[in-house]
Design a protein around this motif. Structure first.
Motif, PDB file in Angstrom:
ATOM      1  N   GLU A 150       0.621  -1.011   0.392  1.00  0.00           N
ATOM      2  CA  GLU A 150       0.023   0.103  -0.157  1.00  0.00           C
ATOM      3  C   GLU A 150       1.048   1.525  -0.223  1.00  0.00           C
ATOM      4  O   GLU A 150       0.317   2.044  -0.545  1.00  0.00           O
ATOM      5  N   ILE A 151       1.778   0.850   0.421  1.00  0.00           N
ATOM      6  CA  ILE A 151       2.555   2.018   0.603  1.00  0.00           C
ATOM      7  C   ILE A 151       3.742   2.726  -0.383  1.00  0.00           C
ATOM      8  O   ILE A 151       4.315   3.957  -1.073  1.00  0.00           O
ATOM      9  N   ARG A 159      -1.580  15.484  -1.229  1.00  0.00           N
ATOM     10  CA  ARG A 159      -0.379  14.977  -0.204  1.00  0.00           C
ATOM     11  C   ARG A 159       0.335  16.264   0.088  1.00  0.00           C
ATOM     12  O   ARG A 159       0.714  16.374   1.753  1.00  0.00           O
ATOM     13  N   ILE A 160       0.669  17.386   0.117  1.00  0.00           N
ATOM     14  CA  ILE A 160       0.948  18.312   0.768  1.00  0.00           C
ATOM     15  C   ILE A 160       0.660  19.414   1.705  1.00  0.00           C
ATOM     16  O   ILE A 160       1.209  19.401   2.487  1.00  0.00           O
ATOM     17  N   GLN A 161      -0.670  19.114   1.231  1.00  0.00           N
ATOM     18  CA  GLN A 161      -1.824  19.617   2.523  1.00  0.00           C
ATOM     19  C   GLN A 161      -2.264  19.149   3.950  1.00  0.00           C
ATOM     20  O   GLN A 161      -3.224  19.056   3.877  1.00  0.00           O
ATOM     21  N   ALA A 162      -1.670  17.500   3.856  1.00  0.00           N
ATOM     22  CA  ALA A 162      -2.366  16.254   4.240  1.00  0.00           C
ATOM     23  C   ALA A 162      -2.150  16.964   6.124  1.00  0.00           C
ATOM     24  O   ALA A 162      -3.422  16.406   6.315  1.00  0.00           O
ATOM     25  N   LEU A 163      -1.514  17.845   6.333  1.00  0.00           N
ATOM     26  CA  LEU A 163      -1.326  18.111   8.047  1.00  0.00           C
ATOM     27  C   LEU A 163      -2.556  19.131   8.320  1.00  0.00           C
ATOM     28  O   LEU A 163      -2.918  19.346   9.316  1.00  0.00           O
ATOM     29  N   LYS A 164      -2.914  19.146   7.413  1.00  0.00           N
ATOM     30  CA  LYS A 164      -4.410  20.603   7.412  1.00  0.00           C
ATOM     31  C   LYS A 164      -5.996  19.627   6.852  1.00  0.00           C
ATOM     32  O   LYS A 164      -6.243  20.024   7.181  1.00  0.00           O
ATOM     33  N   ASN A 165      -5.714  18.854   6.936  1.00  0.00           N
ATOM     34  CA  ASN A 165      -6.492  17.641   6.044  1.00  0.00           C
ATOM     35  C   ASN A 165      -7.413  17.409   7.725  1.00  0.00           C
ATOM     36  O   ASN A 165      -7.552  17.459   8.783  1.00  0.00           O
ATOM     37  N   GLU A 184       3.415  12.545  12.213  1.00  0.00           N
ATOM     38  CA  GLU A 184       3.106  13.698  11.468  1.00  0.00           C
ATOM     39  C   GLU A 184       4.076  13.615   9.974  1.00  0.00           C
ATOM     40  O   GLU A 184       3.734  14.161   8.860  1.00  0.00           O
ATOM     41  N   ASN A 185       5.358  12.800  10.664  1.00  0.00           N
ATOM     42  CA  ASN A 185       6.521  12.431   9.053  1.00  0.00           C
ATOM     43  C   ASN A 185       5.294  12.051   8.191  1.00  0.00           C
ATOM     44  O   ASN A 185       6.200  12.126   7.513  1.00  0.00           O
ATOM     45  N   ARG A 186       5.208  10.674   8.990  1.00  0.00           N
ATOM     46  CA  ARG A 186       4.540   9.488   7.493  1.00  0.00           C
ATOM     47  C   ARG A 186       3.603  10.551   6.742  1.00  0.00           C
ATOM     48  O   ARG A 186       3.497   9.896   5.874  1.00  0.00           O
ATOM     49  N   THR A 187       2.845  11.041   7.838  1.00  0.00           N
ATOM     50  CA  THR A 187       1.417  12.275   7.150  1.00  0.00           C
ATOM     51  C   THR A 187       1.851  12.982   5.884  1.00  0.00           C
ATOM     52  O   THR A 187       1.497  12.865   4.362  1.00  0.00           O
ATOM     53  N   ARG A 188       2.929  13.704   6.772  1.00  0.00           N
ATOM     54  CA  ARG A 188       3.694  14.558   5.577  1.00  0.00           C
ATOM     55  C   ARG A 188       4.578  14.100   3.890  1.00  0.00           C
ATOM     56  O   ARG A 188       4.665  14.641   3.460  1.00  0.00           O
ATOM     57  N   GLN A 189       4.968  12.589   4.283  1.00  0.00           N
ATOM     58  CA  GLN A 189       5.500  11.971   2.967  1.00  0.00           C
ATOM     59  C   GLN A 189       4.755  11.023   2.460  1.00  0.00           C
ATOM     60  O   GLN A 189       5.114  10.676   1.118  1.00  0.00           O
ATOM     61  N   VAL A 190       3.439  10.811   3.105  1.00  0.00           N
ATOM     62  CA  VAL A 190       2.500   9.821   2.087  1.00  0.00           C
ATOM     63  C   VAL A 190       1.741  10.029   2.005  1.00  0.00           C
ATOM     64  O   VAL A 190       0.872   9.679   1.044  1.00  0.00           O
ATOM     65  N   GLY A 191       1.161  11.475   2.490  1.00  0.00           N
ATOM     66  CA  GLY A 191      -0.166  11.654   2.778  1.00  0.00           C
ATOM     67  C   GLY A 191      -1.131  11.056   4.128  1.00  0.00           C
ATOM     68  O   GLY A 191      -0.701  10.310   4.395  1.00  0.00           O
ATOM     69  N   GLY A 238      -0.457   7.681   4.927  1.00  0.00           N
ATOM     70  CA  GLY A 238       0.620   7.804   5.559  1.00  0.00           C
ATOM     71  C   GLY A 238       0.496   7.261   6.648  1.00  0.00           C
ATOM     72  O   GLY A 238       1.748   7.028   8.169  1.00  0.00           O
ATOM     73  N   SER A 239      -0.452   8.825   7.686  1.00  0.00           N
ATOM     74  CA  SER A 239      -1.157   8.605   9.142  1.00  0.00           C
ATOM     75  C   SER A 239      -0.915   7.165  10.134  1.00  0.00           C
ATOM     76  O   SER A 239      -0.729   7.233  11.123  1.00  0.00           O
ATOM     77  N   LEU A 240      -2.011   6.480   9.113  1.00  0.00           N
ATOM     78  CA  LEU A 240      -1.581   5.013  10.390  1.00  0.00           C
ATOM     79  C   LEU A 240      -0.255   4.457  10.168  1.00  0.00           C
ATOM     80  O   LEU A 240      -0.092   3.971  11.046  1.00  0.00           O
ATOM     81  N   TRP A 241       0.281   4.430   9.261  1.00  0.00           N
ATOM     82  CA  TRP A 241       1.342   3.789   8.849  1.00  0.00           C
ATOM     83  C   TRP A 241       2.685   4.670   9.914  1.00  0.00           C
ATOM     84  O   TRP A 241       3.021   3.100  11.297  1.00  0.00           O
ATOM     85  N   GLY A 242       2.374   5.787  10.556  1.00  0.00           N
ATOM     86  CA  GLY A 242       2.895   6.485  11.546  1.00  0.00           C
ATOM     87  C   GLY A 242       2.353   5.960  12.168  1.00  0.00           C
ATOM     88  O   GLY A 242       3.600   5.574  13.986  1.00  0.00           O
ATOM     89  N   LEU A 243       0.720   5.508  13.172  1.00  0.00           N
ATOM     90  CA  LEU A 243       0.223   5.365  14.062  1.00  0.00           C
ATOM     91  C   LEU A 243       0.948   3.643  14.464  1.00  0.00           C
ATOM     92  O   LEU A 243       0.727   2.777  15.487  1.00  0.00           O
ATOM     93  N   SER A 244       1.191   3.122  13.609  1.00  0.00           N
ATOM     94  CA  SER A 244       1.614   1.744  13.597  1.00  0.00           C
ATOM     95  C   SER A 244       2.965   1.382  13.959  1.00  0.00           C
ATOM     96  O   SER A 244       3.086   0.493  14.602  1.00  0.00           O
TER      97      SER A 244
END
Length: 234
Positions: free
Chosen positions: A111-112, A146-152, A176-183, A187-193
């Motif tokens: 998926e990533i 993707r660029i605005q993912a942290l404002k989603n 935050e980093n995974r969301t910024r990198q993958v969207g 990306g957010s769930l990847w970071g959370l995992s």
């Protein structure tokens, strides 16, 4: 490929390169190098090798376009905007291949891979003078998301709920980093995992009748990529 790697090294070594730009170039170089190593790994599956080969090609083309932008660039802030986005994607590739950050489940890795490949293709298309206006517009829409993912709105809602369980600074930074990198939302769930969020996920999963309960229980039991449907609606 060789031309792009050589150019990245040259820009990194250039004393006139700004520190922020140097970090961007290092992430691009690091992402490409890590992916090339994965392609050459005799233990990698044919499917993964094919995916990584596509990613390298798409990212190389996008970097070349950013280095030599067409006269009428579709990037909102010019070629530097595209290069910065490629830097985030490169950082995502580094994390994808990192021994401590790579997703453990093959489904999650695929998926990533898919999301990163889509990002590279979008960045390539938005700078392609041969692409139709419709194709560039659609690609630009994806890049902006993707660029605005942290404002989603959904991402902000997720983080607000996660912070109720007092996550560590490392956990918040990773998400935050995974969301910024993958969207959003993969990306957010990847970071959370990741390991730094394990205690937070466990705490949330133990709290029934909360908005994140189903999502966090799913993440404890299944690949994070299969839990997207449990993300609370906006």
């Amino acid at each position: 490929m060789k031309e792009v790697l050589t150019e990245m090294l040259s820009l990194i070594d250039d004393p006139n390169t700004a520190p922020e730009d140097r970090a961007t170039y290092m992430h691009i170089l690091g992402g490409l190098t890590a992916t090339l190593k994965a392609i050459q790994d005799p233990g990698v599956t044919p499917q993964d090798r094919a995916a990584y080969t596509r990613i390298v090609k798409a990212m190389t083309d996008a970097v070349k376009a950013a280095l030599e932008p067409p006269p009428q660039s579709n990037a909102p802030q010019g070629p530097k905007w595209a290069m910065k986005s490629l830097g985030e994607t490169g950082a995502g590739l580094e994390a994808l291949h990192g021994s401590r950050s790579a997703p453990e489940d093959p489904k999650d890795r695929k998926e990533i891979q898919k999301r990163i490949e889509e990002a590279c293709n979008a960045l390539r298309t938005v700078q392609d003078p041969k692409a139709s206006p419709e194709e560039r517009e659609e690609a630009l829409k994806k890049v902006k998301q993707r660029i605005q993912a942290l404002k989603n709105v959904q991402y902000l809602k997720l983080m607000k709920e996660i912070k109720r369980y007092k996550p560590s600074a490392a956990c918040v930074e990773t998400v935050e980093n995974r969301t910024r990198q993958v969207g959003w939302s993969d990306g957010s769930l990847w970071g959370l995992s990741g390991p730094s969020c394990a205690a937070t996920v466990a705490a949330g999963a133990s709290q029934e009748k909360t908005e994140l309960h189903a999502l966090l229980v799913c993440m404890q039991r299944n690949p994070f990529s299969s839990c997207v449907d449990y993300v609370p609606e906006d």
